[in-house]
Design a protein around this motif. Structure first.
Motif, mmCIF file in Angstrom:
data_model
loop_
_atom_site.group_PDB
_atom_site.id
_atom_site.type_symbol
_atom_site.label_atom_id
_atom_site.label_comp_id
_atom_site.label_asym_id
_atom_site.label_seq_id
_atom_site.Cartn_x
_atom_site.Cartn_y
_atom_site.Cartn_z
ATOM 1 N N LEU A 1 0.483 -1.348 -0.122
ATOM 2 C CA LEU A 1 -0.327 -0.311 -0.229
ATOM 3 C C LEU A 1 0.671 1.072 0.072
ATOM 4 O O LEU A 1 1.745 0.946 0.251
ATOM 5 C CB LEU A 1 -0.801 -0.257 1.030
ATOM 6 N N ARG A 2 0.256 2.161 -0.783
ATOM 7 C CA ARG A 2 1.140 3.616 -0.613
ATOM 8 C C ARG A 2 0.444 4.630 0.824
ATOM 9 O O ARG A 2 -0.675 4.817 0.650
ATOM 10 C CB ARG A 2 0.828 4.203 -1.895
ATOM 11 N N TRP A 3 1.403 5.070 1.255
ATOM 12 C CA TRP A 3 1.528 6.091 2.653
ATOM 13 C C TRP A 3 0.336 7.111 1.597
ATOM 14 O O TRP A 3 1.380 8.007 1.952
ATOM 15 C CB TRP A 3 2.570 6.349 3.352
ATOM 16 N N TYR A 4 -0.508 7.678 1.925
ATOM 17 C CA TYR A 4 -0.641 8.517 1.241
ATOM 18 C C TYR A 4 -1.588 9.371 1.796
ATOM 19 O O TYR A 4 -1.240 11.092 0.956
ATOM 20 C CB TYR A 4 -2.665 8.032 0.676
ATOM 21 N N SER A 5 -2.017 9.585 2.704
ATOM 22 C CA SER A 5 -2.244 10.605 3.847
ATOM 23 C C SER A 5 -2.322 10.585 5.020
ATOM 24 O O SER A 5 -2.444 9.520 5.758
ATOM 25 C CB SER A 5 -3.045 11.349 3.358
ATOM 26 N N VAL A 6 -2.032 11.164 5.727
ATOM 27 C CA VAL A 6 -1.745 11.991 7.494
ATOM 28 C C VAL A 6 -3.133 12.841 7.409
ATOM 29 O O VAL A 6 -3.201 13.666 6.650
ATOM 30 C CB VAL A 6 -0.677 12.502 8.158
ATOM 31 N N TRP B 1 5.007 24.103 2.959
ATOM 32 C CA TRP B 1 4.268 23.987 2.402
ATOM 33 C C TRP B 1 3.324 23.972 1.609
ATOM 34 O O TRP B 1 3.006 25.382 1.433
ATOM 35 C CB TRP B 1 3.692 22.471 3.429
ATOM 36 N N ARG B 2 2.798 23.633 0.991
ATOM 37 C CA ARG B 2 1.932 24.744 -0.120
ATOM 38 C C ARG B 2 0.377 23.849 0.399
ATOM 39 O O ARG B 2 0.633 22.629 0.091
ATOM 40 C CB ARG B 2 2.134 24.831 -1.311
ATOM 41 N N LEU B 3 -0.297 25.076 0.342
ATOM 42 C CA LEU B 3 -2.289 24.211 0.423
ATOM 43 C C LEU B 3 -2.868 23.730 -1.215
ATOM 44 O O LEU B 3 -2.452 24.694 -2.348
ATOM 45 C CB LEU B 3 -3.032 25.146 0.694
ATOM 46 N N SER C 1 5.661 21.600 -1.050
ATOM 47 C CA SER C 1 6.118 22.952 -2.115
ATOM 48 C C SER C 1 6.519 22.182 -3.402
ATOM 49 O O SER C 1 6.483 22.733 -4.515
ATOM 50 C CB SER C 1 6.698 24.101 -0.728
ATOM 51 N N TRP C 2 7.887 21.060 -2.732
ATOM 52 C CA TRP C 2 8.277 21.005 -4.660
ATOM 53 C C TRP C 2 7.985 19.879 -5.411
ATOM 54 O O TRP C 2 8.547 19.625 -6.114
ATOM 55 C CB TRP C 2 9.658 19.782 -3.477
ATOM 56 N N VAL C 3 6.484 19.437 -4.656
ATOM 57 C CA VAL C 3 5.755 18.474 -5.278
ATOM 58 C C VAL C 3 5.435 19.503 -6.738
ATOM 59 O O VAL C 3 4.701 20.443 -5.956
ATOM 60 C CB VAL C 3 4.765 17.979 -4.364
ATOM 61 N N GLY D 1 0.807 13.497 2.103
ATOM 62 C CA GLY D 1 0.163 15.096 2.573
ATOM 63 C C GLY D 1 -0.587 14.528 3.640
ATOM 64 O O GLY D 1 -0.539 13.595 4.058
ATOM 65 N N ILE D 2 -0.883 15.992 4.198
ATOM 66 C CA ILE D 2 -2.055 16.588 5.825
ATOM 67 C C ILE D 2 -2.777 16.821 4.653
ATOM 68 O O ILE D 2 -2.953 18.085 4.293
ATOM 69 C CB ILE D 2 -0.911 17.057 6.450
#
Length: 133
Positions: A3-8, A28-30, A43-45, A61-62
């Motif tokens: 599984l990929r850890w997708y978000s917190v 990071w960015r919204l 932010s680099w993604v 992501g969060i």
């Protein structure tokens, strides 16, 4: 298959304020914002990074979602952050405090190599000693 850890997911009272606070704290960015959900990513993604990175290697992501109840006890899960060895750890802790974090006691020993802080809604997180890996 893995599984990929997708978000917190962070439960909170004010999703927009919490998302903005964490985006600033982490640089990071919204990327998504409604009254019921906000999402931040590094932010680099960008689209090129997403296309060039295998799906299972893309970091989480969060996500911030509203809940009616307030936080009442210590988190069972918390995030650990570490500055790079080229960074001033104490300056980073002070920056977070100036943003609205606060020091908290969760029963940590005297003089540990980490500092326990809480975000504006009381969610604990740790700033570890500086690392290069």
């Amino acid at each position: 298959m893995a599984l990929r850890w997708y978000s917190v997911v962070v439960d909170c009272a004010d999703v927009k304020a919490q998302a903005r606070w964490w985006a600033t704290a982490l640089d990071w960015r919204l990327i998504y914002e409604t009254d019921d959900e906000c999402v931040i990513i590094p932010s680099w993604v960008d689209e090129a990074v997403m296309r060039e990175t295998p799906w299972e290697r893309i970091g989480p992501g969060i996500v911030f979602v509203p809940v009616p109840e307030g936080k009442t006890v210590k988190n069972r899960l918390h995030l650990d952050f570490a500055p790079h060895t080229s960074q001033d750890r104490d300056a980073e802790i002070n920056r977070l405090l100036e943003l609205g974090a606060r020091r908290v006691d969760v029963g940590q020993p005297e003089g540990p190599s980490w500092t326990v802080l809480a975000d504006p809604e009381g969610n604990e997180f740790c700033v570890l000693s500086s690392r290069d890996t």
